[in-house]
Scaffold this motif. Sequence first.
Motif, PDB file in Angstrom:
ATOM      1  N   ASN A 105       0.817  -1.221   0.000  1.00  0.00           N
ATOM      2  CA  ASN A 105       0.000   0.000   0.000  1.00  0.00           C
ATOM      3  C   ASN A 105       0.846   1.264   0.000  1.00  0.00           C
ATOM      4  O   ASN A 105       0.316   2.366  -0.078  1.00  0.00           O
ATOM      5  CB  ASN A 105      -0.938   0.017   1.208  1.00  0.00           C
ATOM      6  CG  ASN A 105      -0.199  -0.088   2.538  1.00  0.00           C
ATOM      7  OD1 ASN A 105       1.042  -0.017   2.585  1.00  0.00           O
ATOM      8  ND2 ASN A 105      -0.939  -0.263   3.622  1.00  0.00           N
ATOM      9  N   GLY A 106       2.167   1.112   0.111  1.00  0.00           N
ATOM     10  CA  GLY A 106       3.064   2.262   0.064  1.00  0.00           C
ATOM     11  C   GLY A 106       3.060   3.124   1.305  1.00  0.00           C
ATOM     12  O   GLY A 106       3.618   4.223   1.303  1.00  0.00           O
ATOM     13  N   LYS A 107       2.471   2.643   2.410  1.00  0.00           N
ATOM     14  CA  LYS A 107       2.351   3.462   3.622  1.00  0.00           C
ATOM     15  C   LYS A 107       3.222   2.969   4.775  1.00  0.00           C
ATOM     16  O   LYS A 107       3.340   3.674   5.780  1.00  0.00           O
ATOM     17  CB  LYS A 107       0.880   3.481   4.079  1.00  0.00           C
ATOM     18  CG  LYS A 107      -0.083   4.077   3.074  1.00  0.00           C
ATOM     19  CD  LYS A 107      -1.504   4.037   3.589  1.00  0.00           C
ATOM     20  CE  LYS A 107      -2.496   4.617   2.590  1.00  0.00           C
ATOM     21  NZ  LYS A 107      -3.898   4.568   3.093  1.00  0.00           N
ATOM     22  N   ASN A 108       3.819   1.788   4.646  1.00  0.00           N
ATOM     23  CA  ASN A 108       4.561   1.215   5.772  1.00  0.00           C
ATOM     24  C   ASN A 108       5.943   0.742   5.333  1.00  0.00           C
ATOM     25  O   ASN A 108       6.247  -0.457   5.383  1.00  0.00           O
ATOM     26  CB  ASN A 108       3.772   0.043   6.377  1.00  0.00           C
ATOM     27  CG  ASN A 108       2.382   0.437   6.824  1.00  0.00           C
ATOM     28  OD1 ASN A 108       2.202   1.059   7.859  1.00  0.00           O
ATOM     29  ND2 ASN A 108       1.390   0.079   6.012  1.00  0.00           N
ATOM     30  N   PRO A 109       6.798   1.655   4.876  1.00  0.00           N
ATOM     31  CA  PRO A 109       8.136   1.225   4.432  1.00  0.00           C
ATOM     32  C   PRO A 109       9.010   0.815   5.614  1.00  0.00           C
ATOM     33  O   PRO A 109       8.800   1.254   6.750  1.00  0.00           O
ATOM     34  CB  PRO A 109       8.687   2.474   3.738  1.00  0.00           C
ATOM     35  CG  PRO A 109       7.995   3.614   4.434  1.00  0.00           C
ATOM     36  CD  PRO A 109       6.612   3.103   4.760  1.00  0.00           C
ATOM     37  N   ILE A 110       9.968  -0.017   5.332  1.00  0.00           N
ATOM     38  CA  ILE A 110      10.912  -0.444   6.351  1.00  0.00           C
ATOM     39  C   ILE A 110      11.810   0.730   6.733  1.00  0.00           C
ATOM     40  O   ILE A 110      12.128   1.587   5.891  1.00  0.00           O
ATOM     41  CB  ILE A 110      11.747  -1.634   5.833  1.00  0.00           C
ATOM     42  CG1 ILE A 110      12.560  -2.252   6.962  1.00  0.00           C
ATOM     43  CG2 ILE A 110      12.626  -1.230   4.670  1.00  0.00           C
ATOM     44  CD1 ILE A 110      13.259  -3.542   6.561  1.00  0.00           C
ATOM     45  N   LYS A 111      12.205   0.786   8.006  1.00  0.00           N
ATOM     46  CA  LYS A 111      13.098   1.855   8.442  1.00  0.00           C
ATOM     47  C   LYS A 111      14.498   1.638   7.872  1.00  0.00           C
ATOM     48  O   LYS A 111      14.894   0.523   7.585  1.00  0.00           O
ATOM     49  CB  LYS A 111      13.145   1.909   9.971  1.00  0.00           C
ATOM     50  CG  LYS A 111      11.804   2.284  10.597  1.00  0.00           C
ATOM     51  CD  LYS A 111      11.902   2.335  12.111  1.00  0.00           C
ATOM     52  CE  LYS A 111      10.557   2.714  12.733  1.00  0.00           C
ATOM     53  NZ  LYS A 111      10.626   2.756  14.218  1.00  0.00           N
ATOM     54  N   ARG A 112      15.245   2.736   7.765  1.00  0.00           N
ATOM     55  CA  ARG A 112      16.544   2.649   7.101  1.00  0.00           C
ATOM     56  C   ARG A 112      17.500   1.709   7.845  1.00  0.00           C
ATOM     57  O   ARG A 112      18.163   0.871   7.237  1.00  0.00           O
ATOM     58  CB  ARG A 112      17.165   4.044   6.978  1.00  0.00           C
ATOM     59  CG  ARG A 112      18.509   4.066   6.248  1.00  0.00           C
ATOM     60  CD  ARG A 112      18.999   5.495   6.081  1.00  0.00           C
ATOM     61  NE  ARG A 112      18.081   6.264   5.269  1.00  0.00           N
ATOM     62  CZ  ARG A 112      18.093   6.266   3.930  1.00  0.00           C
ATOM     63  NH1 ARG A 112      18.979   5.522   3.282  1.00  0.00           N
ATOM     64  NH2 ARG A 112      17.249   7.012   3.274  1.00  0.00           N
ATOM     65  N   TRP A 113      17.575   1.837   9.185  1.00  0.00           N
ATOM     66  CA  TRP A 113      18.506   0.997   9.936  1.00  0.00           C
ATOM     67  C   TRP A 113      18.082  -0.467   9.881  1.00  0.00           C
ATOM     68  O   TRP A 113      18.938  -1.365   9.856  1.00  0.00           O
ATOM     69  CB  TRP A 113      18.613   1.479  11.384  1.00  0.00           C
ATOM     70  CG  TRP A 113      17.383   1.255  12.221  1.00  0.00           C
ATOM     71  CD1 TRP A 113      16.340   2.101  12.398  1.00  0.00           C
ATOM     72  CD2 TRP A 113      17.081   0.091  12.996  1.00  0.00           C
ATOM     73  NE1 TRP A 113      15.402   1.560  13.229  1.00  0.00           N
ATOM     74  CE2 TRP A 113      15.820   0.327  13.621  1.00  0.00           C
ATOM     75  CE3 TRP A 113      17.730  -1.111  13.240  1.00  0.00           C
ATOM     76  CZ2 TRP A 113      15.223  -0.609  14.464  1.00  0.00           C
ATOM     77  CZ3 TRP A 113      17.132  -2.040  14.069  1.00  0.00           C
ATOM     78  CH2 TRP A 113      15.894  -1.794  14.669  1.00  0.00           C
ATOM     79  N   GLN A 114      16.777  -0.713   9.826  1.00  0.00           N
ATOM     80  CA  GLN A 114      16.300  -2.087   9.699  1.00  0.00           C
ATOM     81  C   GLN A 114      16.659  -2.649   8.329  1.00  0.00           C
ATOM     82  O   GLN A 114      17.064  -3.814   8.211  1.00  0.00           O
ATOM     83  CB  GLN A 114      14.793  -2.139   9.915  1.00  0.00           C
ATOM     84  CG  GLN A 114      14.358  -1.806  11.334  1.00  0.00           C
ATOM     85  CD  GLN A 114      12.851  -1.720  11.476  1.00  0.00           C
ATOM     86  OE1 GLN A 114      12.136  -1.461  10.511  1.00  0.00           O
ATOM     87  NE2 GLN A 114      12.361  -1.933  12.688  1.00  0.00           N
ATOM     88  N   PHE A 115      16.533  -1.810   7.307  1.00  0.00           N
ATOM     89  CA  PHE A 115      16.875  -2.268   5.962  1.00  0.00           C
ATOM     90  C   PHE A 115      18.360  -2.585   5.844  1.00  0.00           C
ATOM     91  O   PHE A 115      18.745  -3.585   5.216  1.00  0.00           O
ATOM     92  CB  PHE A 115      16.473  -1.208   4.938  1.00  0.00           C
ATOM     93  CG  PHE A 115      16.791  -1.582   3.520  1.00  0.00           C
ATOM     94  CD1 PHE A 115      16.056  -2.559   2.866  1.00  0.00           C
ATOM     95  CD2 PHE A 115      17.831  -0.959   2.844  1.00  0.00           C
ATOM     96  CE1 PHE A 115      16.352  -2.907   1.559  1.00  0.00           C
ATOM     97  CE2 PHE A 115      18.124  -1.310   1.541  1.00  0.00           C
ATOM     98  CZ  PHE A 115      17.396  -2.283   0.893  1.00  0.00           C
TER      99      PHE A 115
END
Length: 278
Positions: free
Chosen positions: A256-266
Amino acid sequence: MVQSESSPADRTISSSVIPNQARSGIINALRILFELDSDEPSSRRRGNTHTCEDQIITEHEQEWVEYIRNDADIGIITLAKYHHSENFYLMYYFKGMLIVMIIAQWLIPIILTFKATKSYMNLGWGMCPNNAPAPTRVQTFAIGLVYTSKISFLVAKKLKDMHCSPLLNKTRSGGKIQIFVAMDRFMYLFYEVLVYLVNMWIVFLTLDPLDIVFNSLAIEFVVILDDEIKNMYIALFPPEKKQMCLEKYKKGNNENGKNPIKRWQFCLVKVIYNVNLW
Protein backbone atom coordinates in the motif's frame (compact mmCIF):
# COMPACT_ATOMS: atom_id res chain seq x y z
CA MET A 1 -51.46 -19.59 51.59
CA VAL A 2 -50.89 -23.18 50.50
CA GLN A 3 -47.72 -23.80 48.51
CA SER A 4 -48.06 -26.35 45.77
CA GLU A 5 -45.53 -29.10 45.88
CA SER A 6 -44.03 -30.42 42.69
CA SER A 7 -44.44 -34.05 41.98
CA PRO A 8 -41.45 -36.41 41.91
CA ALA A 9 -41.81 -36.66 38.15
CA ASP A 10 -41.61 -32.85 37.80
CA ARG A 11 -38.53 -32.72 40.01
CA THR A 12 -36.91 -35.44 37.93
CA ILE A 13 -37.60 -33.57 34.70
CA SER A 14 -36.29 -30.26 36.06
CA SER A 15 -33.18 -31.89 37.52
CA SER A 16 -32.39 -33.50 34.19
CA VAL A 17 -33.01 -30.30 32.20
CA ILE A 18 -30.77 -28.10 34.35
CA PRO A 19 -27.61 -30.24 33.98
CA ASN A 20 -28.23 -30.49 30.22
CA GLN A 21 -28.54 -26.72 29.98
CA ALA A 22 -25.41 -26.25 32.05
CA ARG A 23 -23.53 -28.75 29.92
CA SER A 24 -24.69 -27.02 26.74
CA GLY A 25 -23.62 -23.65 28.13
CA ILE A 26 -20.17 -24.93 29.01
CA ILE A 27 -19.71 -26.47 25.58
CA ASN A 28 -20.78 -23.25 23.85
CA ALA A 29 -18.44 -21.21 26.05
CA LEU A 30 -15.52 -23.49 25.17
CA ARG A 31 -16.35 -23.24 21.50
CA ILE A 32 -16.37 -19.46 21.68
CA LEU A 33 -13.09 -19.37 23.62
CA PHE A 34 -11.17 -21.96 21.56
CA GLU A 35 -12.91 -21.73 18.23
CA LEU A 36 -10.58 -22.83 15.44
CA ASP A 37 -11.00 -21.32 12.01
CA SER A 38 -13.30 -23.67 10.16
CA ASP A 39 -14.14 -23.66 6.49
CA GLU A 40 -17.07 -21.34 7.16
CA PRO A 41 -16.05 -17.98 8.69
CA SER A 42 -17.54 -17.28 12.10
CA SER A 43 -18.70 -13.88 10.88
CA ARG A 44 -20.91 -15.68 8.37
CA ARG A 45 -22.29 -17.96 11.07
CA ARG A 46 -23.28 -14.84 12.98
CA GLY A 47 -25.11 -13.55 9.92
CA ASN A 48 -22.56 -10.92 8.80
CA THR A 49 -21.57 -11.61 5.20
CA HIS A 50 -19.75 -8.35 4.51
CA THR A 51 -16.28 -9.22 5.82
CA CYS A 52 -13.04 -9.61 3.93
CA GLU A 53 -12.90 -13.33 4.66
CA ASP A 54 -16.10 -13.94 2.68
CA GLN A 55 -14.62 -12.51 -0.51
CA ILE A 56 -13.02 -14.63 -3.23
CA ILE A 57 -9.26 -14.22 -3.25
CA THR A 58 -7.66 -12.63 -6.30
CA GLU A 59 -4.95 -14.07 -8.51
CA HIS A 60 -2.36 -11.96 -6.70
CA GLU A 61 -3.56 -13.24 -3.34
CA GLN A 62 -3.39 -16.80 -4.69
CA GLU A 63 0.30 -16.16 -5.42
CA TRP A 64 0.70 -15.13 -1.79
CA VAL A 65 -1.02 -18.35 -0.72
CA GLU A 66 1.48 -20.44 -2.69
CA TYR A 67 4.33 -18.33 -1.34
CA ILE A 68 3.25 -18.86 2.26
CA ARG A 69 2.61 -22.57 1.77
CA ASN A 70 5.66 -23.64 -0.21
CA ASP A 71 8.47 -21.11 0.04
CA ALA A 72 11.30 -21.45 2.54
CA ASP A 73 11.09 -17.68 3.11
CA ILE A 74 8.05 -18.26 5.31
CA GLY A 75 9.05 -20.13 8.45
CA ILE A 76 7.65 -20.15 11.94
CA ILE A 77 9.18 -16.72 12.71
CA THR A 78 7.18 -15.04 9.93
CA LEU A 79 4.12 -17.16 10.73
CA ALA A 80 4.29 -16.01 14.37
CA LYS A 81 4.48 -12.36 13.30
CA TYR A 82 1.62 -12.40 10.80
CA HIS A 83 -0.72 -14.97 12.35
CA HIS A 84 -4.31 -13.73 12.46
CA SER A 85 -7.51 -15.08 13.96
CA GLU A 86 -10.88 -13.57 14.74
CA ASN A 87 -10.61 -14.90 18.27
CA PHE A 88 -8.30 -12.57 20.21
CA TYR A 89 -7.26 -15.16 22.81
CA LEU A 90 -6.77 -17.89 20.24
CA MET A 91 -4.65 -15.61 18.05
CA TYR A 92 -2.17 -14.80 20.80
CA TYR A 93 -2.23 -18.37 22.09
CA PHE A 94 -0.95 -19.73 18.77
CA LYS A 95 1.46 -16.82 18.38
CA GLY A 96 2.84 -17.79 21.78
CA MET A 97 3.10 -21.45 20.81
CA LEU A 98 5.09 -20.56 17.68
CA ILE A 99 7.43 -18.39 19.74
CA VAL A 100 7.86 -21.24 22.22
CA MET A 101 8.91 -23.51 19.34
CA ILE A 102 11.47 -20.97 18.17
CA ILE A 103 12.94 -20.74 21.68
CA ALA A 104 12.98 -24.53 22.03
CA GLN A 105 14.85 -24.92 18.75
CA TRP A 106 17.74 -22.89 20.14
CA LEU A 107 17.49 -23.89 23.78
CA ILE A 108 17.68 -27.68 23.36
CA PRO A 109 21.02 -27.74 21.46
CA ILE A 110 22.52 -25.20 23.87
CA ILE A 111 21.47 -27.25 26.92
CA LEU A 112 22.77 -30.50 25.42
CA THR A 113 26.10 -28.84 24.56
CA PHE A 114 26.46 -27.32 28.01
CA LYS A 115 25.63 -30.62 29.71
CA ALA A 116 28.02 -32.67 27.58
CA THR A 117 30.86 -30.16 27.99
CA LYS A 118 30.39 -29.89 31.75
CA SER A 119 30.27 -33.68 32.19
CA TYR A 120 33.43 -34.10 30.16
CA MET A 121 35.32 -31.33 31.94
CA ASN A 122 34.44 -32.86 35.33
CA LEU A 123 36.50 -35.90 34.36
CA GLY A 124 39.67 -33.78 34.41
CA TRP A 125 41.17 -35.41 31.32
CA GLY A 126 41.77 -32.26 29.30
CA MET A 127 40.58 -31.65 25.76
CA CYS A 128 42.30 -34.54 23.93
CA PRO A 129 43.35 -37.28 26.37
CA ASN A 130 43.28 -39.99 23.68
CA ASN A 131 42.07 -42.63 26.14
CA ALA A 132 38.52 -43.45 24.94
CA PRO A 133 37.60 -47.12 24.46
CA ALA A 134 37.91 -48.51 20.94
CA PRO A 135 34.15 -48.99 20.36
CA THR A 136 33.50 -45.36 21.32
CA ARG A 137 36.21 -44.14 18.96
CA VAL A 138 34.85 -46.17 16.06
CA GLN A 139 31.29 -45.06 16.67
CA THR A 140 32.31 -41.44 17.02
CA PHE A 141 34.31 -41.60 13.81
CA ALA A 142 31.41 -43.20 11.93
CA ILE A 143 28.93 -40.58 13.14
CA GLY A 144 31.38 -37.86 12.18
CA LEU A 145 31.61 -39.27 8.64
CA VAL A 146 27.82 -39.48 8.38
CA TYR A 147 27.34 -35.88 9.48
CA THR A 148 30.14 -34.58 7.26
CA SER A 149 28.54 -36.20 4.23
CA LYS A 150 25.05 -35.08 5.24
CA ILE A 151 26.08 -31.47 5.84
CA SER A 152 27.84 -31.30 2.47
CA PHE A 153 24.80 -32.50 0.54
CA LEU A 154 22.47 -30.43 2.71
CA VAL A 155 24.28 -27.15 2.03
CA ALA A 156 24.51 -27.91 -1.69
CA LYS A 157 20.79 -28.64 -1.89
CA LYS A 158 19.77 -25.55 0.09
CA LEU A 159 21.97 -23.28 -2.04
CA LYS A 160 20.49 -24.79 -5.19
CA ASP A 161 16.91 -24.37 -3.99
CA MET A 162 17.33 -20.80 -2.79
CA HIS A 163 15.66 -18.18 -4.95
CA CYS A 164 14.11 -14.77 -4.56
CA SER A 165 10.35 -14.71 -4.94
CA PRO A 166 9.10 -11.82 -7.10
CA LEU A 167 6.35 -11.25 -4.54
CA LEU A 168 8.79 -10.04 -1.89
CA ASN A 169 9.84 -6.41 -2.21
CA LYS A 170 13.35 -6.56 -0.80
CA THR A 171 14.22 -2.94 -1.58
CA ARG A 172 14.21 0.23 0.52
CA SER A 173 10.56 0.74 -0.47
CA GLY A 174 9.65 -2.70 0.88
CA GLY A 175 8.10 -3.41 4.24
CA LYS A 176 9.06 -4.89 7.58
CA ILE A 177 8.30 -8.43 6.43
CA GLN A 178 11.87 -8.41 5.08
CA ILE A 179 13.15 -8.64 8.66
CA PHE A 180 11.24 -11.81 9.46
CA VAL A 181 11.87 -13.38 6.06
CA ALA A 182 15.59 -12.76 6.53
CA MET A 183 15.53 -14.51 9.91
CA ASP A 184 13.61 -17.45 8.43
CA ARG A 185 16.15 -17.57 5.59
CA PHE A 186 18.94 -17.75 8.14
CA MET A 187 17.14 -20.56 9.95
CA TYR A 188 16.61 -22.40 6.68
CA LEU A 189 20.18 -22.17 5.43
CA PHE A 190 22.37 -22.12 8.54
CA TYR A 191 20.43 -23.40 11.54
CA GLU A 192 20.38 -27.06 10.52
CA VAL A 193 24.07 -26.98 9.64
CA LEU A 194 24.96 -25.33 12.95
CA VAL A 195 22.92 -27.87 14.90
CA TYR A 196 24.66 -30.76 13.15
CA LEU A 197 28.06 -29.25 13.93
CA VAL A 198 27.01 -28.84 17.56
CA ASN A 199 25.92 -32.47 17.61
CA MET A 200 29.33 -33.55 16.31
CA TRP A 201 30.91 -31.68 19.21
CA ILE A 202 28.54 -33.41 21.64
CA VAL A 203 29.39 -36.78 20.09
CA PHE A 204 33.12 -36.17 20.56
CA LEU A 205 32.59 -35.34 24.25
CA THR A 206 30.26 -38.26 25.06
CA LEU A 207 31.74 -41.50 26.33
CA ASP A 208 28.72 -43.80 26.50
CA PRO A 209 27.74 -45.11 23.03
CA LEU A 210 24.08 -45.19 24.09
CA ASP A 211 24.21 -41.52 25.10
CA ILE A 212 25.70 -40.72 21.71
CA VAL A 213 22.73 -42.32 19.96
CA PHE A 214 20.18 -40.60 22.22
CA ASN A 215 21.79 -37.18 21.78
CA SER A 216 21.85 -37.65 18.02
CA LEU A 217 18.15 -38.56 18.03
CA ALA A 218 17.35 -35.47 20.11
CA ILE A 219 19.19 -33.27 17.61
CA GLU A 220 17.37 -34.88 14.68
CA PHE A 221 14.06 -34.14 16.41
CA VAL A 222 14.98 -30.48 16.85
CA VAL A 223 16.10 -30.15 13.22
CA ILE A 224 12.80 -31.34 11.74
CA LEU A 225 10.71 -29.36 14.24
CA ASP A 226 10.49 -26.26 12.05
CA ASP A 227 8.99 -28.06 9.04
CA GLU A 228 6.66 -30.14 11.21
CA ILE A 229 5.27 -27.08 12.97
CA LYS A 230 4.78 -25.19 9.70
CA ASN A 231 2.91 -28.12 8.13
CA MET A 232 0.61 -28.42 11.14
CA TYR A 233 0.06 -24.66 11.21
CA ILE A 234 -0.89 -24.56 7.51
CA ALA A 235 -3.28 -27.47 8.07
CA LEU A 236 -4.97 -25.60 10.93
CA PHE A 237 -4.93 -22.14 9.32
CA PRO A 238 -4.96 -22.51 5.51
CA PRO A 239 -3.96 -19.10 4.09
CA GLU A 240 -6.46 -19.30 1.22
CA LYS A 241 -9.27 -19.18 3.82
CA LYS A 242 -7.74 -16.33 5.83
CA GLN A 243 -7.91 -13.21 3.67
CA MET A 244 -7.29 -10.94 6.64
CA CYS A 245 -4.05 -12.84 7.18
CA LEU A 246 -3.11 -12.27 3.53
CA GLU A 247 -3.81 -8.56 4.01
CA LYS A 248 -1.33 -8.52 6.89
CA TYR A 249 1.33 -10.09 4.68
CA LYS A 250 0.71 -7.58 1.90
CA LYS A 251 0.79 -4.71 4.38
CA GLY A 252 4.04 -6.07 5.79
CA ASN A 253 5.39 -6.07 2.23
CA ASN A 254 4.34 -2.38 1.95
CA GLU A 255 2.13 -2.97 -1.07
CA ASN A 256 0.00 0.00 0.00
CA GLY A 257 3.06 2.26 0.06
CA LYS A 258 2.35 3.46 3.62
CA ASN A 259 4.56 1.22 5.77
CA PRO A 260 8.14 1.23 4.43
CA ILE A 261 10.91 -0.44 6.35
CA LYS A 262 13.10 1.86 8.44
CA ARG A 263 16.54 2.65 7.10
CA TRP A 264 18.51 1.00 9.94
CA GLN A 265 16.30 -2.09 9.70
CA PHE A 266 16.87 -2.27 5.96
CA CYS A 267 20.64 -2.01 6.42
CA LEU A 268 20.55 -4.82 8.98
CA VAL A 269 18.42 -6.95 6.67
CA LYS A 270 20.83 -6.37 3.78
CA VAL A 271 23.63 -7.80 5.91
CA ILE A 272 21.56 -10.93 6.57
CA TYR A 273 20.62 -11.12 2.88
CA ASN A 274 24.31 -11.04 1.90
CA VAL A 275 25.17 -13.72 4.48
CA ASN A 276 22.34 -15.86 3.11
CA LEU A 277 23.68 -15.39 -0.43
CA TRP A 278 20.36 -13.83 -1.39
